[in-house]
Design a protein around this motif. Sequence first.
Motif, PDB file in Angstrom:
ATOM      1  N   ALA A  28       1.180  23.302 -14.103  1.00  0.00           N
ATOM      2  CA  ALA A  28       0.564  24.539 -13.631  1.00  0.00           C
ATOM      3  C   ALA A  28       1.479  25.707 -13.883  1.00  0.00           C
ATOM      4  CB  ALA A  28       0.265  24.409 -12.134  1.00  0.00           C
ATOM      5  N   PHE A  29       0.936  26.817 -14.322  1.00  0.00           N
ATOM      6  CA  PHE A  29       1.714  28.010 -14.622  1.00  0.00           C
ATOM      7  C   PHE A  29       1.118  29.200 -13.867  1.00  0.00           C
ATOM      8  CE2 PHE A  29       2.521  25.231 -18.133  1.00  0.00           C
ATOM      9  CZ  PHE A  29       3.856  25.411 -18.392  1.00  0.00           C
ATOM     10  N   THR A  30       1.989  30.046 -13.434  1.00  0.00           N
ATOM     11  CA  THR A  30       1.542  31.235 -12.733  1.00  0.00           C
ATOM     12  C   THR A  30       1.285  32.379 -13.703  1.00  0.00           C
ATOM     13  OG1 THR A  30       3.838  31.917 -12.401  1.00  0.00           O
ATOM     14  CG2 THR A  30       2.839  30.582 -10.687  1.00  0.00           C
ATOM     15  N   LYS A  31       1.807  32.302 -14.939  1.00  0.00           N
ATOM     16  CA  LYS A  31       1.596  33.346 -15.925  1.00  0.00           C
ATOM     17  C   LYS A  31       1.116  32.725 -17.230  1.00  0.00           C
ATOM     18  CE  LYS A  31       4.938  36.635 -14.059  1.00  0.00           C
ATOM     19  NZ  LYS A  31       6.120  37.465 -14.355  1.00  0.00           N
ATOM     20  N   ALA A  32       0.284  33.447 -17.934  1.00  0.00           N
ATOM     21  CA  ALA A  32      -0.218  32.974 -19.212  1.00  0.00           C
ATOM     22  C   ALA A  32       0.726  33.398 -20.324  1.00  0.00           C
ATOM     23  CB  ALA A  32      -1.616  33.536 -19.460  1.00  0.00           C
ATOM     24  N   CYS A  33       0.560  32.772 -21.503  1.00  0.00           N
ATOM     25  CA  CYS A  33       1.355  33.114 -22.670  1.00  0.00           C
ATOM     26  C   CYS A  33       1.115  34.568 -23.051  1.00  0.00           C
ATOM     27  CB  CYS A  33       0.988  32.174 -23.821  1.00  0.00           C
ATOM     28  SG  CYS A  33       1.744  32.614 -25.395  1.00  0.00           S
ATOM     29  N   ARG A  34       2.177  35.276 -23.360  1.00  0.00           N
ATOM     30  CA  ARG A  34       2.087  36.700 -23.696  1.00  0.00           C
ATOM     31  C   ARG A  34       1.391  36.924 -25.033  1.00  0.00           C
ATOM     32  NH1 ARG A  34       1.429  41.180 -24.676  1.00  0.00           N
ATOM     33  NH2 ARG A  34       2.625  43.048 -24.131  1.00  0.00           N
ATOM     34  N   TYR A  35       1.334  35.889 -25.874  1.00  0.00           N
ATOM     35  CA  TYR A  35       0.810  36.058 -27.225  1.00  0.00           C
ATOM     36  C   TYR A  35      -0.629  35.565 -27.361  1.00  0.00           C
ATOM     37  CZ  TYR A  35       5.808  36.587 -27.902  1.00  0.00           C
ATOM     38  OH  TYR A  35       7.102  36.991 -27.802  1.00  0.00           O
ATOM     39  N   CYS A  36      -0.956  34.395 -26.787  1.00  0.00           N
ATOM     40  CA  CYS A  36      -2.303  33.847 -26.959  1.00  0.00           C
ATOM     41  C   CYS A  36      -3.041  33.666 -25.640  1.00  0.00           C
ATOM     42  CB  CYS A  36      -2.232  32.508 -27.695  1.00  0.00           C
ATOM     43  SG  CYS A  36      -1.447  31.183 -26.743  1.00  0.00           S
ATOM     44  N   ASN A  37      -2.425  34.059 -24.511  1.00  0.00           N
ATOM     45  CA  ASN A  37      -3.012  33.947 -23.172  1.00  0.00           C
ATOM     46  C   ASN A  37      -3.261  32.498 -22.752  1.00  0.00           C
ATOM     47  OD1 ASN A  37      -3.093  36.761 -22.806  1.00  0.00           O
ATOM     48  ND2 ASN A  37      -5.020  36.895 -23.946  1.00  0.00           N
ATOM     49  N   GLY A  38      -2.634  31.540 -23.445  1.00  0.00           N
ATOM     50  CA  GLY A  38      -2.772  30.150 -23.062  1.00  0.00           C
ATOM     51  C   GLY A  38      -1.931  29.800 -21.848  1.00  0.00           C
ATOM     52  N   GLU A  39      -2.159  28.630 -21.264  1.00  0.00           N
ATOM     53  CA  GLU A  39      -1.427  28.204 -20.072  1.00  0.00           C
ATOM     54  C   GLU A  39      -0.163  27.466 -20.471  1.00  0.00           C
ATOM     55  OE1 GLU A  39      -3.971  26.017 -17.535  1.00  0.00           O
ATOM     56  OE2 GLU A  39      -5.094  27.766 -16.861  1.00  0.00           O
ATOM     57  N   HIS A  40       0.784  28.177 -20.990  1.00  0.00           N
ATOM     58  CA  HIS A  40       2.095  27.645 -21.347  1.00  0.00           C
ATOM     59  C   HIS A  40       3.069  28.805 -21.412  1.00  0.00           C
ATOM     60  CE1 HIS A  40      -0.077  28.344 -25.234  1.00  0.00           C
ATOM     61  NE2 HIS A  40       0.965  29.147 -25.394  1.00  0.00           N
ATOM     62  N   TRP A  41       4.367  28.487 -21.482  1.00  0.00           N
ATOM     63  CA  TRP A  41       5.372  29.533 -21.584  1.00  0.00           C
ATOM     64  C   TRP A  41       5.250  30.249 -22.934  1.00  0.00           C
ATOM     65  CZ3 TRP A  41       7.095  30.530 -17.045  1.00  0.00           C
ATOM     66  CH2 TRP A  41       7.390  29.521 -16.138  1.00  0.00           C
ATOM     67  N   SER A  42       5.639  31.509 -22.929  1.00  0.00           N
ATOM     68  CA  SER A  42       5.497  32.310 -24.151  1.00  0.00           C
ATOM     69  C   SER A  42       6.329  31.756 -25.295  1.00  0.00           C
ATOM     70  CB  SER A  42       5.902  33.770 -23.865  1.00  0.00           C
ATOM     71  OG  SER A  42       5.048  34.342 -22.903  1.00  0.00           O
ATOM     72  N   ASP A  43       7.496  31.195 -25.005  1.00  0.00           N
ATOM     73  CA  ASP A  43       8.339  30.682 -26.076  1.00  0.00           C
ATOM     74  C   ASP A  43       7.829  29.356 -26.629  1.00  0.00           C
ATOM     75  OD1 ASP A  43       8.923  29.552 -23.623  1.00  0.00           O
ATOM     76  OD2 ASP A  43      10.929  28.939 -24.247  1.00  0.00           O
ATOM     77  N   GLU A  44       6.783  28.771 -26.008  1.00  0.00           N
ATOM     78  CA  GLU A  44       6.219  27.517 -26.495  1.00  0.00           C
ATOM     79  C   GLU A  44       4.872  27.709 -27.179  1.00  0.00           C
ATOM     80  OE1 GLU A  44       6.117  24.910 -23.189  1.00  0.00           O
ATOM     81  OE2 GLU A  44       8.292  24.657 -23.080  1.00  0.00           O
ATOM     82  N   CYS A  45       4.566  28.939 -27.515  1.00  0.00           N
ATOM     83  CA  CYS A  45       3.283  29.235 -28.145  1.00  0.00           C
ATOM     84  C   CYS A  45       3.212  28.575 -29.526  1.00  0.00           C
ATOM     85  CB  CYS A  45       3.093  30.749 -28.276  1.00  0.00           C
ATOM     86  SG  CYS A  45       1.495  31.203 -28.943  1.00  0.00           S
ATOM     87  N   LYS A  46       2.182  27.750 -29.741  1.00  0.00           N
ATOM     88  CA  LYS A  46       2.011  27.061 -31.016  1.00  0.00           C
ATOM     89  C   LYS A  46       1.043  27.782 -31.945  1.00  0.00           C
ATOM     90  CE  LYS A  46       3.031  22.515 -29.082  1.00  0.00           C
ATOM     91  NZ  LYS A  46       2.567  21.119 -28.887  1.00  0.00           N
ATOM     92  N   ARG A  47       0.363  28.794 -31.421  1.00  0.00           N
ATOM     93  CA  ARG A  47      -0.577  29.553 -32.257  1.00  0.00           C
ATOM     94  C   ARG A  47       0.166  30.581 -33.095  1.00  0.00           C
ATOM     95  NH1 ARG A  47      -5.943  32.794 -30.016  1.00  0.00           N
ATOM     96  NH2 ARG A  47      -6.645  33.591 -32.052  1.00  0.00           N
ATOM     97  N   TYR A  48       1.126  31.238 -32.501  1.00  0.00           N
ATOM     98  CA  TYR A  48       1.944  32.209 -33.218  1.00  0.00           C
ATOM     99  C   TYR A  48       3.358  31.633 -33.306  1.00  0.00           C
ATOM    100  CZ  TYR A  48      -2.043  35.186 -32.197  1.00  0.00           C
ATOM    101  OH  TYR A  48      -3.306  35.689 -32.117  1.00  0.00           O
ATOM    102  N   LYS A  49       3.689  31.086 -34.449  1.00  0.00           N
ATOM    103  CA  LYS A  49       4.885  30.257 -34.581  1.00  0.00           C
ATOM    104  C   LYS A  49       6.089  30.998 -35.129  1.00  0.00           C
ATOM    105  CE  LYS A  49       2.242  25.992 -35.260  1.00  0.00           C
ATOM    106  NZ  LYS A  49       2.032  24.807 -36.125  1.00  0.00           N
ATOM    107  N   THR A  50       5.932  32.201 -35.672  1.00  0.00           N
ATOM    108  CA  THR A  50       7.057  32.933 -36.250  1.00  0.00           C
ATOM    109  C   THR A  50       7.347  34.189 -35.434  1.00  0.00           C
ATOM    110  OG1 THR A  50       5.683  34.260 -37.735  1.00  0.00           O
ATOM    111  CG2 THR A  50       6.400  32.093 -38.531  1.00  0.00           C
ATOM    112  N   ILE A  51       8.558  34.715 -35.630  1.00  0.00           N
ATOM    113  CA  ILE A  51       8.950  35.922 -34.900  1.00  0.00           C
ATOM    114  C   ILE A  51       8.103  37.108 -35.347  1.00  0.00           C
ATOM    115  CG2 ILE A  51      10.855  37.541 -34.541  1.00  0.00           C
ATOM    116  CD1 ILE A  51      12.765  35.252 -34.638  1.00  0.00           C
ATOM    117  N   ASP A  52       7.821  37.203 -36.643  1.00  0.00           N
ATOM    118  CA  ASP A  52       7.026  38.328 -37.145  1.00  0.00           C
ATOM    119  C   ASP A  52       5.623  38.319 -36.555  1.00  0.00           C
ATOM    120  OD1 ASP A  52       9.137  39.191 -38.658  1.00  0.00           O
ATOM    121  OD2 ASP A  52       8.526  38.091 -40.466  1.00  0.00           O
TER     122      ASP A  52
END
Length: 586
Positions: A28-52
């Motif tokens: 369970a997460f209290t905040k959504a991913c900053r990039y894809c709004n998924g329920e995981h930490w922002s640094d674990e986003c698998k949709r946007y995989k590069t820094i750019d």
Amino acid sequence: MRNRTSESTPKHTTEAFVAGENRAITQAFTKACRYCNGEHWSDECKRYKTIDERKKRLKGCCYKCLKDNHKAKDCKSTRICTYCKKVNVHHRSLCDKRFQINQNLESANLSNEVENVENTESENKTLENEETGLLSYNENVLMQTAFTEITNARNRQSEHVKLMLDCGSHRTYVSQSLADRLNLEVNGEQSIHLITFGSRNKKVIQTKSTKIDIKLQNGEYMTLTANIVPNITGTISRKAVRLKSQSKFDSLTKDLILADNIPTQNETETLDLLIGNDYYLDIVQTEKIEVQQGLYLLATKFCWMLSGRTEVTDEYDSSDMNMLILNYGNNVTKTNVFTKADSVVPTKPDIEDFWNVESIGITTERENTDDQIVMQHFKDTLKREDGRYQVTWSWKRDIDELPENRGLALGRLKSLVTRIERQPELKQQYDDVIQDQRAKGVIEKVDKCAEYGYKHYIPHHVVITPTKSTTKLRVVYDASAKTRADNKSLNECLYRGPVKLHDLCGILMRFRLHKIGIVADIEKAFLQVGLQPLERDVTRFLWLKDINTSIVNEDNIQEFRFARVPFGVISSPFLLGATIECHLDS
């Protein structure tokens, strides 16, 4: 002690699984991913995989805290990146090191791990009834085990299984066979660092996570998130428990319900669930009853557990006693602790050690060794003048690389004076030592411009030992000092020479041969051996002409050199020992 064996034997080992940095997406997460709004930490986003790609999603927002009301140059955040440990530089989801870690994790192939398990199944079937744990001599250890009902939360399919509590494990694990029997639903994947007993290396594998319900004593169910692994351990061997007072144990447990049966004979069982430290404190309660020394009844939500150490029974097979010896294969004992050797466990003894007799003074003579060259040079150059032996240094061939290093000695002198300036008594004692050595002929004044051979300066400092009864202040000379890392020091240009200390075993034996033993000590032994004049200029050092002033310049500096063998040079112990032996032989 819990047995943990080689990482290459997954079928019959007790393996230490350590959870990695990645978190399962089922948490369970209290905040959504900053990039894809998924329920995981922002640094674990698998949709946007590069820094750019991630910076484009931020659209000019702050790269340090990911907020949209300011930019990075105006950010007042003091966050530390968990991957590179930099402060207030970037958000951890934009860290280059994080992406390198992801690449390394993706390179780990779980299929190879499972293939290795399948290849060893047939081999390990013959070992099912064998002992797989490391045992302590004359001691039996009961682990924290329980027998309870495990239920699939989705379809309520259940099964009674054996579980073990292990606070040394970071996570909770369920065996693949139990997951298949209960048709457990896979909720996500997670990276696991696998570390085996006796090994420093680790492997990163991908495991699946699931949820299970375990039945507690009060009839309620507790939901656990567990990782599915091929095998948690091989068969668990339990020895019969020896109690000092059976009547006392019966009276203690008369009104208690035990979570597991007490073994009355040797038995083996299979473990399908290991509850780690993530849920350990939720299950273990505060009550504890001492049955006997080292053996306790622990209150848990699964009823009472008997855990601790006991003496082994009389029927204990002596062949099972390994006394914590890591053995290899099945030809040492019947325990088959290892089916394959780990890289850190020696598989073959060094036979040469059994025949090495150097400890009793028998060695093979070898020609043209450095020690023999040094000893021959000592005998050829030893002189005796004015009742004192005079020696020379045992130079290596690279003596031409020895620098003069007067600048280093001058800098160290300034640091020394600054340090002892606040203690006038110490400064006076330091000067008294040097003047006393000059008066006794240990050192002698020398002109800066005079040259009698190779010139080298030795820095010095003070060592104070108030507890000593004789020399409380000692001037220590640093013959290993270098001006630069690629320059030679005095010690590097000299041979150490053979060790002249006599064998302690022989000394003790000779000491017992006679009624009276005599012990003697030579006062300042090193300083009793003289240096030949041509060898003295490499032992120069600097000191003050007037200690009453703290000014350290050329007008207040006096140069000295040793006329005797100084303590602190690598060759000094050999020169002293060889001189004493030569004198006794004469």
